[in-house]
Design a protein around this motif. Structure first.
Motif, PDB file in Angstrom:
ATOM      1  N   THR A   1      49.231  16.276  57.144  1.00  0.00           N
ATOM      2  CA  THR A   1      49.270  17.732  56.974  1.00  0.00           C
ATOM      3  C   THR A   1      47.893  18.252  56.563  1.00  0.00           C
ATOM      4  O   THR A   1      47.295  17.770  55.606  1.00  0.00           O
TER       5      THR A   1
ATOM      6  N   LEU B   1      61.062  23.587  59.320  1.00  0.00           N
ATOM      7  CA  LEU B   1      60.051  22.532  59.418  1.00  0.00           C
ATOM      8  C   LEU B   1      60.705  21.155  59.400  1.00  0.00           C
ATOM      9  O   LEU B   1      60.339  20.264  60.180  1.00  0.00           O
TER      10      LEU B   1
ATOM     11  N   VAL C   1      50.650  20.222  61.590  1.00  0.00           N
ATOM     12  CA  VAL C   1      51.104  21.157  60.561  1.00  0.00           C
ATOM     13  C   VAL C   1      49.894  21.545  59.717  1.00  0.00           C
ATOM     14  O   VAL C   1      49.153  20.670  59.235  1.00  0.00           O
TER      15      VAL C   1
ATOM     16  N   ALA D   1      53.061  25.279  62.429  1.00  0.00           N
ATOM     17  CA  ALA D   1      53.572  23.994  62.887  1.00  0.00           C
ATOM     18  C   ALA D   1      53.712  23.988  64.404  1.00  0.00           C
ATOM     19  O   ALA D   1      54.084  24.998  65.006  1.00  0.00           O
TER      20      ALA D   1
ATOM     21  N   LEU E   1      56.657  16.288  65.281  1.00  0.00           N
ATOM     22  CA  LEU E   1      55.639  17.296  65.031  1.00  0.00           C
ATOM     23  C   LEU E   1      54.278  16.748  65.437  1.00  0.00           C
ATOM     24  O   LEU E   1      53.986  15.573  65.217  1.00  0.00           O
TER      25      LEU E   1
ATOM     26  N   GLY F   1      57.683  17.905  56.496  1.00  0.00           N
ATOM     27  CA  GLY F   1      57.208  17.882  57.875  1.00  0.00           C
ATOM     28  C   GLY F   1      56.597  16.585  58.339  1.00  0.00           C
ATOM     29  O   GLY F   1      57.271  15.575  58.503  1.00  0.00           O
TER      30      GLY F   1
ATOM     31  N   SER G   1      60.762  18.342  62.391  1.00  0.00           N
ATOM     32  CA  SER G   1      60.238  16.981  62.224  1.00  0.00           C
ATOM     33  C   SER G   1      61.150  15.942  62.861  1.00  0.00           C
ATOM     34  O   SER G   1      60.695  14.863  63.253  1.00  0.00           O
TER      35      SER G   1
END
Length: 266
Positions: free
Chosen positions: A203, A129, A140, A222, A137, A197, A133
């Protein structure tokens, strides 16, 4: 040789001490505990470990300090330890959802040139993860599913009738920051995923009470420039405490072992 101090002497600290007891290259020299708990700390960790009750009593020659005691200990001792120039290792990652506390810890580390190491704890896949990143990303999602007993004494009791559940029930949907602040004893995993992340406010988190399972289940999804992955883990508790994740304690041991290893992965 690594010289280490622990914060706390509970189940996780005891596991770490047991795993490292016969390692000639690692020595746990001190334990930071509350005044009046010195004898209990010696009994839990062994008489060779010296209890201290103040950050200033920690030795200057420590390689680092390991927090095994939770959010309260990190809040109380973390800034002072980092301000002394000592590196600090913790699995109490949920505390960093408190922006003021995060700022204090970061400022203390910057001033003294020390580092706060956030371990992966009860969840896996954080290396992938964190790597993802770096490329960017887009989404997530963390889903935390625990038995009913795992949510007793938490905000979940205000949302669902835990004791009468006959099927899985979602009791929280929101951001990782909201989850960590609302469930401070249960959301270290959500915070860990977010910090590795896309961030605490990006998130997505879903928390579920499930009377049909016996283990804590963590799922991470993800998406980003790297592609897509889904990671699921069903965690076993430590034998001496069913509220403590075995993988959390193991992540502490691995970090310590890696510090002295000539070849490292991660």
């Amino acid at each position: 040789m690594l010289k280490i101090a622990l914060i706390g002497y509970g189940t996780i600290a005891g596991y770490v001490a047991d795993q490292l007891r016969d390692r000639s290259e690692v020595q746990i020299t001190q334990v930071l505990c509350r005044s009046g708990r010195e004898d209990a700390a010696r009994q839990a960790l062994g008489t060779a470990v010296i209890p201290v009750t103040d950050v200033q009593a920690l030795s200057d020659d420590l390689s680092f300090v390991v927090d095994c005691a939770g959010h309260g200990a990190l809040r109380q001792f973390g800034p002072d330890i980092l301000s002394r120039g000592l590196d600090l290792v913790t699995v109490s990652n949920g505390l960093l959802a408190d922006q003021n506390m995060k700022d204090q810890l970061e400022a203390s580390a910057r001033r003294a040139g020390s580092k706060l190491h956030l371990l992966s704890g009860a969840v896996g896949g954080m290396d992938a993860l964190a790597a993802a990143s770096a490329g960017g990303l887009t989404r997530v999602v963390y889903t935390g599913r625990k038995p009913v007993a795992g949510w007793r004494g938490t905000a979940a009791e205000d949302v669902v009738a835990l004791e009468s559940l006959t099927e899985a029930a979602v009791h929280f949907e929101g951001t990782a920051r909201e989850a960590a602040l609302r469930y401070p004893k249960n959301a270290n995993v959500a915070a860990t995923i977010a910090l590795a992340g896309i961030g605490l406010d990006q998130t997505e988190v879903k928390l579920i009470a499930d009377p049909g399972i016996q283990k804590n289940c963590h799922q991470v999804e993800a998406e980003g420039a790297f592609g897509r992955f889904t990671f699921t883990i069903e965690g076993e508790p430590l034998p001496k405490n069913d509220k403590s994740s075995a993988l959390t304690a193991m992540s502490v041991v691995r970090f310590i072992e890696q510090r002295e290893a000539p070849v490292q992965i991660g």
